[in-house]
Motif scaffolding. Structure first.
Motif, PDB file in Angstrom:
ATOM      1  N   GLY A 195      32.934  43.168  29.670  1.00 42.84           N
ATOM      2  CA  GLY A 195      34.219  42.937  30.330  1.00 42.84           C
ATOM      3  C   GLY A 195      34.282  43.558  31.711  1.00 42.84           C
ATOM      4  N   LEU A 196      33.625  44.711  31.875  1.00 43.69           N
ATOM      5  CA  LEU A 196      33.618  45.368  33.185  1.00 43.69           C
ATOM      6  C   LEU A 196      32.845  44.546  34.211  1.00 43.69           C
ATOM      7  CD1 LEU A 196      34.361  47.860  34.864  1.00 43.69           C
ATOM      8  CD2 LEU A 196      32.260  48.945  34.035  1.00 43.69           C
ATOM      9  N   PHE A 197      31.708  44.000  33.812  1.00 42.27           N
ATOM     10  CA  PHE A 197      30.939  43.158  34.729  1.00 42.27           C
ATOM     11  C   PHE A 197      31.715  41.902  35.110  1.00 42.27           C
ATOM     12  CE2 PHE A 197      26.939  45.138  32.796  1.00 42.27           C
ATOM     13  CZ  PHE A 197      26.869  46.075  33.813  1.00 42.27           C
ATOM     14  N   ILE A 198      32.411  41.321  34.138  1.00 41.31           N
ATOM     15  CA  ILE A 198      33.221  40.135  34.442  1.00 41.31           C
ATOM     16  C   ILE A 198      34.349  40.497  35.402  1.00 41.31           C
ATOM     17  CG2 ILE A 198      34.778  38.420  33.440  1.00 41.31           C
ATOM     18  CD1 ILE A 198      33.085  38.498  30.906  1.00 41.31           C
ATOM     19  N   GLY A 199      34.973  41.659  35.180  1.00 39.55           N
ATOM     20  CA  GLY A 199      36.042  42.087  36.077  1.00 39.55           C
ATOM     21  C   GLY A 199      35.551  42.375  37.479  1.00 39.55           C
ATOM     22  N   LEU A 200      34.378  43.002  37.581  1.00 37.60           N
ATOM     23  CA  LEU A 200      33.820  43.263  38.909  1.00 37.60           C
ATOM     24  C   LEU A 200      33.453  41.969  39.619  1.00 37.60           C
ATOM     25  CD1 LEU A 200      31.523  46.338  38.109  1.00 37.60           C
ATOM     26  CD2 LEU A 200      33.675  46.355  39.387  1.00 37.60           C
ATOM     27  N   ASP A 201      32.978  40.995  38.864  1.00 38.99           N
ATOM     28  CA  ASP A 201      32.618  39.714  39.472  1.00 38.99           C
ATOM     29  C   ASP A 201      33.848  38.962  39.956  1.00 38.99           C
ATOM     30  OD1 ASP A 201      30.458  37.678  39.969  1.00 38.99           O
ATOM     31  OD2 ASP A 201      31.755  36.501  38.636  1.00 38.99           O
ATOM     32  N   SER A 202      34.970  39.152  39.264  1.00 34.96           N
ATOM     33  CA  SER A 202      36.197  38.464  39.681  1.00 34.96           C
ATOM     34  C   SER A 202      36.802  39.071  40.937  1.00 34.96           C
ATOM     35  CB  SER A 202      37.224  38.494  38.550  1.00 34.96           C
ATOM     36  OG  SER A 202      37.666  39.825  38.315  1.00 34.96           O
ATOM     37  N   GLY A 203      36.510  40.324  41.198  1.00 34.47           N
ATOM     38  CA  GLY A 203      37.050  40.977  42.378  1.00 34.47           C
ATOM     39  C   GLY A 203      38.473  41.474  42.220  1.00 34.47           C
ATOM     40  N   LEU A 204      39.042  41.386  41.021  1.00 34.18           N
ATOM     41  CA  LEU A 204      40.411  41.823  40.777  1.00 34.18           C
ATOM     42  C   LEU A 204      40.401  43.239  40.211  1.00 34.18           C
ATOM     43  CD1 LEU A 204      41.847  38.563  39.156  1.00 34.18           C
ATOM     44  CD2 LEU A 204      42.064  39.317  41.537  1.00 34.18           C
ATOM     45  N   ALA A 205      41.197  44.103  40.802  1.00 36.25           N
ATOM     46  CA  ALA A 205      41.248  45.486  40.327  1.00 36.25           C
ATOM     47  C   ALA A 205      41.848  45.574  38.935  1.00 36.25           C
ATOM     48  CB  ALA A 205      42.058  46.343  41.306  1.00 36.25           C
ATOM     49  N   THR A 206      42.818  44.723  38.652  1.00 37.69           N
ATOM     50  CA  THR A 206      43.448  44.751  37.331  1.00 37.69           C
ATOM     51  C   THR A 206      42.484  44.322  36.227  1.00 37.69           C
ATOM     52  OG1 THR A 206      44.283  42.513  37.757  1.00 37.69           O
ATOM     53  CG2 THR A 206      45.746  44.354  38.254  1.00 37.69           C
ATOM     54  N   ALA A 207      41.469  43.538  36.588  1.00 38.32           N
ATOM     55  CA  ALA A 207      40.489  43.099  35.599  1.00 38.32           C
ATOM     56  C   ALA A 207      39.404  44.139  35.355  1.00 38.32           C
ATOM     57  CB  ALA A 207      39.847  41.785  36.045  1.00 38.32           C
ATOM     58  N   VAL A 208      39.416  45.225  36.119  1.00 38.32           N
ATOM     59  CA  VAL A 208      38.395  46.265  35.994  1.00 38.32           C
ATOM     60  C   VAL A 208      38.921  47.482  35.237  1.00 38.32           C
ATOM     61  CG1 VAL A 208      36.903  47.845  37.301  1.00 38.32           C
ATOM     62  CG2 VAL A 208      37.228  45.493  38.085  1.00 38.32           C
ATOM     63  N   ILE A 209      40.215  47.753  35.349  1.00 37.92           N
ATOM     64  CA  ILE A 209      40.766  49.004  34.820  1.00 37.92           C
ATOM     65  C   ILE A 209      40.605  49.085  33.303  1.00 37.92           C
ATOM     66  CG2 ILE A 209      42.873  50.342  34.536  1.00 37.92           C
ATOM     67  CD1 ILE A 209      43.792  49.306  37.246  1.00 37.92           C
ATOM     68  N   PHE A 210      41.050  48.061  32.603  1.00 40.75           N
ATOM     69  CA  PHE A 210      40.997  48.117  31.137  1.00 40.75           C
ATOM     70  C   PHE A 210      39.562  48.181  30.609  1.00 40.75           C
ATOM     71  CE2 PHE A 210      41.018  46.170  26.900  1.00 40.75           C
ATOM     72  CZ  PHE A 210      41.929  47.002  26.259  1.00 40.75           C
ATOM     73  N   PRO A 211      38.621  47.349  31.088  1.00 43.68           N
ATOM     74  CA  PRO A 211      37.236  47.496  30.613  1.00 43.68           C
ATOM     75  C   PRO A 211      36.627  48.852  30.949  1.00 43.68           C
ATOM     76  CG  PRO A 211      37.532  45.356  31.633  1.00 43.68           C
ATOM     77  CD  PRO A 211      38.761  46.150  31.934  1.00 43.68           C
ATOM     78  N   LEU A 212      36.994  49.425  32.094  1.00 46.28           N
ATOM     79  CA  LEU A 212      36.460  50.737  32.454  1.00 46.28           C
ATOM     80  C   LEU A 212      36.947  51.810  31.479  1.00 46.28           C
ATOM     81  CD1 LEU A 212      34.833  52.425  34.458  1.00 46.28           C
ATOM     82  CD2 LEU A 212      36.913  52.667  35.841  1.00 46.28           C
ATOM     83  N   ILE A 213      38.223  51.747  31.132  1.00 43.88           N
ATOM     84  CA  ILE A 213      38.753  52.690  30.133  1.00 43.88           C
ATOM     85  C   ILE A 213      38.060  52.486  28.792  1.00 43.88           C
ATOM     86  CG2 ILE A 213      40.826  53.363  28.861  1.00 43.88           C
ATOM     87  CD1 ILE A 213      42.465  52.633  31.321  1.00 43.88           C
ATOM     88  N   TRP A 214      37.831  51.236  28.435  1.00 38.98           N
ATOM     89  CA  TRP A 214      37.191  50.938  27.149  1.00 38.98           C
ATOM     90  C   TRP A 214      35.756  51.472  27.112  1.00 38.98           C
ATOM     91  CZ3 TRP A 214      40.087  48.920  23.309  1.00 38.98           C
ATOM     92  CH2 TRP A 214      39.425  48.550  22.136  1.00 38.98           C
ATOM     93  N   VAL A 215      35.033  51.330  28.224  1.00 40.25           N
ATOM     94  CA  VAL A 215      33.662  51.853  28.287  1.00 40.25           C
ATOM     95  C   VAL A 215      33.667  53.375  28.173  1.00 40.25           C
ATOM     96  CG1 VAL A 215      31.671  52.147  29.815  1.00 40.25           C
ATOM     97  CG2 VAL A 215      32.710  49.899  29.554  1.00 40.25           C
ATOM     98  N   THR A 216      34.616  54.018  28.833  1.00 43.02           N
ATOM     99  CA  THR A 216      34.708  55.481  28.753  1.00 43.02           C
ATOM    100  C   THR A 216      34.955  55.932  27.320  1.00 43.02           C
ATOM    101  OG1 THR A 216      35.598  55.532  31.008  1.00 43.02           O
ATOM    102  CG2 THR A 216      35.898  57.500  29.645  1.00 43.02           C
TER     103      THR A 216
END
Length: 212
Positions: free
Chosen positions: A168-189
């Motif tokens: 999910g984090l890679f997909i969010g980074l590819d989309s370029g949207l900050a909101t798509a990165v926050i939740f996967p980053l928390i989940w990875v942590t």
């Protein structure tokens, strides 16, 4: 032959003497020493050392495991909310399918089939999320009394969660949207901490401690 003769080797031994075996007797008042000149070693725990002291068994849950336990409860809350949301979505899809069947024309109504499929898929996803929530809660509860089975299951569960979060984090980074990165980053942590907590020395000692 008399038993009282002093030169008789088979006679009665004099009172107060012990037969010698080549070792000198310690005088009275001197504590006995260990055999072969080595002092007695303190007992060592068979479960390995712990930061509280060499050979000591942990008496309270380590801080990293406590953090992982809290994360499991938080993850279970998210999974329960997701399961409820999918149940609600399934009910909406089912109602839409019924309306399409009632007001549609003909027996081959595509909207009815789409509604039925969406309702079934939502129910399956709801069951998956609710099952994962039950697993998260069970692992968190078993942290206090569980053994190696709980430890291994937690490591596998955390590793799989980390992989899903990383995707999910890679997909969010590819989309370029900050909101798509926050939740996967928390989940990875969360996943990394849950995976590492049982395998560090303090976590290993906690799950290997004796239980009475």
């Amino acid at each position: 032959m008399s038993f009282g003769e002093p030169n008789n080797p088979y006679g009665q031994q004099p009172q107060g003497q012990q037969p010698g075996y080549g070792y000198p007797q310690a005088p009275q008042g001197v504590p006995p020493q260990g055999q072969y000149g080595y002092p007695a070693a303190p007992p060592v725990s068979p479960y390995g050392a712990y930061p509280g002291g060499p050979g000591m068994v942990p008496q309270s849950m380590p801080g990293l495991l406590t953090t992982a336990r809290v994360f499991l409860y938080l993850i279970s809350a998210v999974q329960i909310l997701a399961g409820i949301a999918y149940v609600y979505a399934a009910s909406i899809a089912s109602d839409a399918s019924d309306l399409a069947s009632e007001y549609g024309s003909g027996s081959d109504n595509p909207f009815e089939d789409i509604g039925d499929f969406a309702a079934g898929a939502a129910i399956v996803l709801a069951l998956i999320f609710l099952g994962l929530a039950a697993l998260s809660i069970t692992l968190a509860v078993k942290f206090g009394s569980g053994g190696q089975g709980v430890r291994i299951t937690t490591v596998i569960y955390g590793a799989l969660g980390t992989i899903v979060g990383a995707i999910g984090l890679f997909i969010g980074l590819d989309s370029g949207l900050a909101t798509a990165v926050i939740f996967p980053l928390i989940w990875v942590t969360f996943g990394v901490i849950i995976t590492l907590a049982p395998v560090v020395p303090s976590g290993t000692a906690w799950f290997s401690r004796p239980r009475y």
